[in-house]
Design a protein around this motif. Structure first.
Motif, short mmCIF file in Angstrom:
data_model
loop_
_atom_site.label_atom_id
_atom_site.label_comp_id
_atom_site.label_asym_id
_atom_site.label_seq_id
_atom_site.Cartn_x
_atom_site.Cartn_y
_atom_site.Cartn_z
N THR A 10 0.78 -1.21 0.08
CA THR A 10 -0.02 -0.05 -0.20
C THR A 10 0.95 1.18 -0.05
OG1 THR A 10 -1.74 -1.27 1.11
CG2 THR A 10 -2.02 1.26 1.16
N GLN A 11 1.95 1.18 0.83
CA GLN A 11 2.87 2.37 0.83
C GLN A 11 3.55 2.64 -0.34
OE1 GLN A 11 3.05 4.42 3.19
NE2 GLN A 11 4.54 5.70 2.18
N THR A 12 4.08 1.46 -0.89
CA THR A 12 4.65 1.50 -2.44
C THR A 12 3.75 2.24 -3.23
OG1 THR A 12 5.99 -0.35 -2.02
CG2 THR A 12 5.76 0.42 -4.21
N ASP A 13 2.35 1.85 -3.46
CA ASP A 13 1.54 2.34 -4.31
C ASP A 13 1.34 3.94 -4.14
OD1 ASP A 13 1.19 -0.33 -5.46
OD2 ASP A 13 -0.45 -0.49 -4.34
N VAL A 14 1.14 4.20 -2.68
CA VAL A 14 0.74 5.51 -2.68
C VAL A 14 2.22 6.45 -2.94
CG1 VAL A 14 0.73 7.42 -0.86
CG2 VAL A 14 -0.59 5.32 -0.49
N HIS A 16 3.91 5.64 -5.51
CA HIS A 16 4.22 5.59 -6.83
C HIS A 16 3.45 6.70 -7.36
CE1 HIS A 16 4.76 3.99 -10.66
NE2 HIS A 16 3.34 3.94 -10.74
N VAL A 17 2.40 6.85 -6.88
CA VAL A 17 1.43 8.18 -7.29
C VAL A 17 1.75 9.57 -6.82
CG1 VAL A 17 -0.57 6.50 -7.71
CG2 VAL A 17 -0.38 7.96 -5.85
N GLY A 18 2.79 9.46 -5.73
CA GLY A 18 3.37 10.63 -5.37
C GLY A 18 2.12 11.46 -4.39
N TYR A 19 1.28 10.52 -3.91
CA TYR A 19 0.31 11.13 -3.06
C TYR A 19 -0.11 10.66 -1.60
CZ TYR A 19 -4.73 11.61 -1.80
OH TYR A 19 -5.87 11.91 -1.15
N HIS A 20 0.09 11.55 -0.52
CA HIS A 20 -0.05 11.12 0.77
C HIS A 20 -1.28 11.51 1.37
CE1 HIS A 20 4.10 9.49 0.81
NE2 HIS A 20 4.42 10.40 -0.11
N ARG A 21 -2.51 10.94 1.38
CA ARG A 21 -3.71 11.38 1.56
C ARG A 21 -3.69 11.96 3.18
NH1 ARG A 21 -8.96 11.65 0.48
NH2 ARG A 21 -10.67 11.30 2.04
N TYR A 22 -3.19 11.17 4.04
CA TYR A 22 -3.10 11.54 5.29
C TYR A 22 -2.39 13.10 5.44
CZ TYR A 22 -2.14 11.88 10.35
OH TYR A 22 -2.06 12.29 11.55
N LEU A 25 -4.59 15.95 4.14
CA LEU A 25 -5.68 15.93 5.08
C LEU A 25 -5.47 16.87 6.46
CD1 LEU A 25 -7.71 12.52 4.90
CD2 LEU A 25 -8.56 14.79 4.14
N LYS A 26 -4.01 16.53 6.87
CA LYS A 26 -3.54 17.03 7.99
C LYS A 26 -3.24 18.37 7.74
CE LYS A 26 -1.75 16.68 12.37
NZ LYS A 26 -1.19 17.96 12.34
N VAL A 27 -2.69 18.91 6.79
CA VAL A 27 -2.43 20.04 6.30
C VAL A 27 -3.59 21.11 6.11
CG1 VAL A 27 -1.54 21.62 4.48
CG2 VAL A 27 -0.33 19.65 4.97
N LEU A 28 -4.81 20.33 5.45
CA LEU A 28 -6.22 20.96 5.39
C LEU A 28 -6.68 21.24 6.66
CD1 LEU A 28 -8.43 22.40 3.92
CD2 LEU A 28 -9.34 20.13 3.91
N ASP A 29 -6.59 20.32 7.68
CA ASP A 29 -7.19 20.38 9.09
C ASP A 29 -6.35 21.49 10.01
OD1 ASP A 29 -9.01 19.21 11.12
OD2 ASP A 29 -7.08 18.87 12.06
N ASP A 30 -5.00 21.45 9.74
CA ASP A 30 -4.28 22.34 10.54
C ASP A 30 -4.50 24.05 10.02
OD1 ASP A 30 -3.11 20.55 11.87
OD2 ASP A 30 -1.29 20.54 10.78
N THR A 31 -5.13 24.34 8.98
CA THR A 31 -5.37 25.61 8.66
C THR A 31 -6.63 26.06 9.47
OG1 THR A 31 -6.65 24.76 6.79
CG2 THR A 31 -4.69 25.16 6.25
N LYS A 32 -7.42 25.09 9.90
CA LYS A 32 -8.67 25.68 10.58
C LYS A 32 -9.82 26.34 9.77
CE LYS A 32 -6.80 23.43 14.17
NZ LYS A 32 -7.47 22.27 14.45
N PRO A 47 -7.70 19.61 -5.54
CA PRO A 47 -7.12 18.83 -4.41
C PRO A 47 -7.43 17.25 -4.59
CG PRO A 47 -7.74 20.62 -3.31
CD PRO A 47 -8.53 20.62 -4.54
N LYS A 48 -6.39 16.22 -4.67
CA LYS A 48 -6.62 14.99 -4.89
C LYS A 48 -7.57 14.08 -3.74
CE LYS A 48 -4.68 10.36 -6.31
NZ LYS A 48 -5.44 10.35 -7.51
N ILE A 49 -7.55 14.82 -2.45
CA ILE A 49 -8.01 14.35 -1.53
C ILE A 49 -9.60 14.41 -1.55
CG2 ILE A 49 -6.51 14.73 0.20
CD1 ILE A 49 -7.77 17.24 1.03
N PHE A 50 -10.27 15.21 -2.37
CA PHE A 50 -11.59 15.33 -2.69
C PHE A 50 -12.05 14.66 -4.08
CE2 PHE A 50 -10.55 19.51 -0.73
CZ PHE A 50 -11.18 19.07 0.50
#
Length: 298
Positions: A10-14, A16-22, A25-32, A47-50
């Motif tokens: 799973t980590q390799t797949d993530v 591979h696409v250069g995408y770290h969802r967590y 999401l953490k960056v977005l959440d920290d902005t409040k 944003p890919k998270i959406f």
């Protein structure tokens, strides 16, 4: 060991696409500041998270407008000496049995007040990140007035729904179908990639009945007879949606199948909706989402 291998894959797949969802999401959440903060910052790339996976196949990206949900005029409901009430009840009966959705016009709530409600919601969400106490108080006053209007209308609606079932007009009210309310206000900012996501994904409402006020952008779609039907906005209209509890309560007399609906995103305009659901408790929720997949109702 098997678990470790799966995690590494799973980590390799993530990676591979250069995408770290967590992390995103953490960056977005920290902005409040939520999604509105992304838009205010000049968001140009979606944003890919959406992104919803099914949109890679472009599923339900459009809906037909050749068919429309019923429109019922309540203007003559209280006139005496004619068959107006009976005719309205028959239209309600047919709409509930075949659609579970209809638009209601001439319902005695002035269009100017509906416009004020939508405008107040829009201005609330488009202000600075820290709301002023004066604006919060103004929003509260508008909401209370709107609630009073819609609660009165909901009782009239329950009467029509009762009579359309061949029961006494007070039946649904007497068994407390109108006691609990759940109010939700949605604000969707302009979306740079509306074909990649939903405002709210396909779902059914779990309550008795929903009264929906939508703006004139037109994002609501209803799944009917194997196709998505776009609900064309009508100035001053309110949309009525029967929920799962009403279907069960009437032993499927209203709606043979649960009515799935969704909200599509739009690129050039913000979308504002306000819904009132007869349910099991009184609660008011403010929502400002680009990805509404976690929303409980529409």
């Amino acid at each position: 060991m098997v678990s470790t291998d799966q995690e590494e894959t799973t980590q390799t797949d993530v990676e591979h696409v250069g995408y770290h969802r967590y992390k995103e999401l953490k960056v977005l959440d920290d902005t409040k500041a939520g999604v509105k903060g992304l838009v205010d910052a000049g968001l140009s790339k979606f944003p890919k998270i959406f992104v919803h996976d099914c949109h890679e196949l472009n599923i339900s990206s459009s809906a037909t407008n050749n068919v429309s949900i019923p429109v019922i005029d309540l203007g003559s409901l209280h006139k005496e000496g004619n068959n107006s009430r009976h005719e309205i009840i028959q239209k309600v009966k047919e709409a509930c049995e075949k659609w579970g959705f209809f638009q209601m016009v001439n319902h005695d709530i002035p269009q100017s007040f509906l416009d004020e409600m939508l405008d107040g919601m829009r201005r609330f969400h488009e202000q600075d990140a820290t709301p002023t106490s004066i604006f919060i108080q103004l929003k509260r006053e508008i909401t209370v007035k709107y609630s009073d209007h819609v609660k009165k209308l909901s009782l009239t609606l329950l009467e029509l729904l009762s009579e359309a079932l061949g029961l006494e007009s007070s039946y649904l009210k007497d068994i407390d179908c109108g006691e609990g309310v759940f109010m939700v206000r949605h604000y969707y900012p302009p979306c740079p990639g509306p074909e990649l996501t939903w405002g709210i994904a396909g779902h059914t409402d779990i309550g008795f009945v929903t009264i929906l006020l939508q703006d004139q952008v037109g994002a609501l779609q209803v799944f009917h007879e194997s196709q998505w039907i776009g609900v064309t906005p009508i100035p001053g209209a309110l949309i009525i949606n029967l929920g799962d509890m009403m279907k069960s309560l009437t032993w499927d007399h209203y709606m043979k199948k649960k009515v799935t609906h969704q909200h599509r995103m739009r690129s050039l305009r913000e979308i504002v909706t306000c819904l009132w659901t007869d349910f099991v408790e009184s609660i008011v929720v403010d929502d400002c989402e680009l990805d509404g997949s976690n929303a409980k109702s529409s």
